[in-house]
Design a protein around this motif. Structure first.
Motif, short mmCIF file in Angstrom:
data_model
loop_
_atom_site.label_atom_id
_atom_site.label_comp_id
_atom_site.label_asym_id
_atom_site.label_seq_id
_atom_site.Cartn_x
_atom_site.Cartn_y
_atom_site.Cartn_z
N CYS A 66 -9.09 -43.21 4.04
CA CYS A 66 -8.61 -42.31 5.09
C CYS A 66 -7.99 -41.04 4.53
O CYS A 66 -7.02 -40.51 5.09
CB CYS A 66 -7.59 -43.01 5.99
SG CYS A 66 -8.17 -44.55 6.70
N ILE A 67 -8.49 -40.56 3.43
CA ILE A 67 -7.97 -39.33 2.84
C ILE A 67 -9.11 -38.65 2.09
O ILE A 67 -10.03 -39.30 1.60
CB ILE A 67 -6.80 -39.63 1.87
CG1 ILE A 67 -6.08 -38.34 1.49
CG2 ILE A 67 -7.27 -40.39 0.65
CD1 ILE A 67 -4.78 -38.59 0.76
N GLY A 68 -9.07 -37.33 2.06
CA GLY A 68 -10.15 -36.61 1.40
C GLY A 68 -9.74 -35.18 1.13
O GLY A 68 -8.56 -34.85 1.02
N GLY A 69 -10.75 -34.31 1.02
CA GLY A 69 -10.50 -32.94 0.59
C GLY A 69 -10.77 -31.89 1.63
O GLY A 69 -10.97 -30.71 1.27
N ASP A 70 -10.80 -32.21 2.90
CA ASP A 70 -11.04 -31.22 3.95
C ASP A 70 -9.75 -30.47 4.28
O ASP A 70 -8.67 -31.06 4.31
CB ASP A 70 -11.55 -31.89 5.23
CG ASP A 70 -12.97 -32.42 5.07
OD1 ASP A 70 -13.31 -32.82 3.95
OD2 ASP A 70 -13.72 -32.44 6.06
#
Length: 431
Positions: free
Chosen positions: A229-233
């Motif tokens: 539930c985490i990323g680079g957007d």
């Protein structure tokens, strides 16, 4: 007595019948164990809490061939706070506005004394409290507690086994399932805590929208439905000293904590460069790519940098450059929304010496500019092109609506659950 030694031999058909009964019992026992294993695997494969609870009830009901099943979730005071049902319409009680059980009858006995409970005839049991209006009449009952660690999470109830009363074997297999259910519930709770913590971490990395007199500004971030539930957007709107608004949308390659950290680095660098240079989007992007290459080895990311520049009177033009990102979406009331397809450069981190170009268009009055990451239109069920067409259709329908309503409609389509992070930035300048 027989002449062969005085033993009485059973009749062959009786002996064959006993063998067949034994084989059937063995097959039934094997089938129940196989069913238990399948149920445990199905429950353990789910991470979201609500689906876990429904899977537990469905699996238990199937396992012992019960017509009805329910899982009563308890709070710390031993009061029912939720009732998940199976075999009887899940929405039926809610549609009637029916209250949760008060725990005064047999259900309350299992709450107060959390041990397995079997009843062969509810109609004559002294502690049976009857059934709610329009609820099916039930005859037999099997109830077992579900423990999460040492605490009682709730109780699993099964009613009306199809071929008679519940047996000791039924009780044993449901207790085994309840043990696995407790572990699955604990895993789902941990997963939910991790998702909330990581989502909060990423949201704190995103900027707050500035207040621009007469402008409508909306930004949305929705995390992936998949762990972690985490990323680079990310998105950004920078108000430059010359009065120009600079819009940014970006996506760092990867889907982990490192991607979020790199995203924060790129976002901060881009802010500094845009504020310092106040140049065309292509020059800002080239400068950013070179700095990232020198300092961090050129992390891969797709980005759109756009400027809303005055061109006389109240008119504005959109001037943008893309580093491998999806194009801006333009929505004008009364017209069909369209993506502004133009020259698309390579992503950041490929080659900092490659030239980049600017694209521009004059904005009609009342126009909305939307920038979004590919998570909004990407799925395993359809192509990105199909997803973009769907989003453009929603933007067409809501082009004249307040931006908050437009963004909510976009995120609700088609189902509101996304396999990747979603970042969305929408701007409507003064008409």
């Amino acid at each position: 007595m027989t002449p062969e030694g005085g033993r009485l031999f059973d009749r062959p058909d009786e002996e064959l019948g006993r063998i067949q009964d034994g084989l059937r019992q063995l097959a039934d026992h094997y089938g129940m164990l196989r069913g238990l294993l399948d149920a445990v695997l199905a429950i353990g494969a789910e991470l979201e809490l609500e689906p876990v609870l429904h899977r537990i009830v469905d699996a238990a009901r199937t396992l012992v061939q019960a017509r009805y099943g329910a899982l009563g979730v308890l709070n710390e005071a031993g009061q029912f706070i939720e009732m998940i049902s199976s075999g009887f319409c899940r929405d039926h009680s809610a549609a009637r506005g029916e209250q949760l059980p008060h725990g005064t009858g047999l259900l309350g006995d299992l709450v107060r004394d959390p041990r397995p409970l079997r009843v062969d005839d509810l109609a004559v049991h002294p502690r049976a409290a009857g059934f709610p209006r329009e609820h099916p009449v039930m005859t037999t009952l099997l109830g077992v507690p579900i423990r999460v660690r040492q605490a009682i999470y709730g109780n699993l109830y099964l009613a009306d086994k199809k071929d008679g009363p519940f047996t000791v074997k039924d009780q044993e297999v449901v207790m085994a399932l309840a043990g696995a259910a407790g572990m699955a519930i604990e895993n789902a709770r941990l997963y939910r805590r991790i998702c909330r913590a990581t989502e909060d971490f990423q949201r704190r990395l995103l900027p707050e929208m500035p207040h621009l007199e007469g402008w409508e500004l909306q930004a949305r971030f929705q995390p992936s439905s998949r762990a972690p539930c985490i990323g680079g957007d990310w998105y950004d709107l920078i108000r430059l000293s010359d009065g120009v608004s600079c819009l940014v949308i970006g996506d760092v390659m990867g889907h982990d904590v490192r991607a979020a950290i790199v995203m924060s680095q790129i976002s901060n660098m881009l802010r500094v460069i845009a504020l310092d240079e106040q140049e065309s989007p292509s020059r800002v992007m080239c400068h950013l790519d070179r700095v990232l290459h020198w300092l961090h080895g050129g992390p891969m990311a797709t980005v759109v940098v756009a400027r809303l520049e005055p061109v006389g009177g109240s008119r504005l033009r959109l001037r943008w450059t893309s580093a491998g990102h999806l194009p801006p979406l333009l929505a004008v009331p009364g017209e069909r929304a369209r993506y502004l397809y133009a020259d698309v450069g390579v992503p950041l981190g490929v080659d900092p010496d490659l030239p980049r170009t600017d694209n521009e268009i004059e904005l009609p009055g009342g126009a909305v500019v939307l920038l979004h990451a590919d998570g909004l239109v990407e799925s395993r069920e359809q192509s990105i092109g199909q997803g973009m067409s769907q989003i453009a259709a929603v933007a067409t329908a809501y082009a004249a609506a307040p931006l908050a309503r437009l963004c909510d409609a976009i995120l609700a389509h088609p189902g509101g659950a996304f396999e990747d992070d979603v970042a969305l930035l929408a701007v409507r300048p003064p008409a």
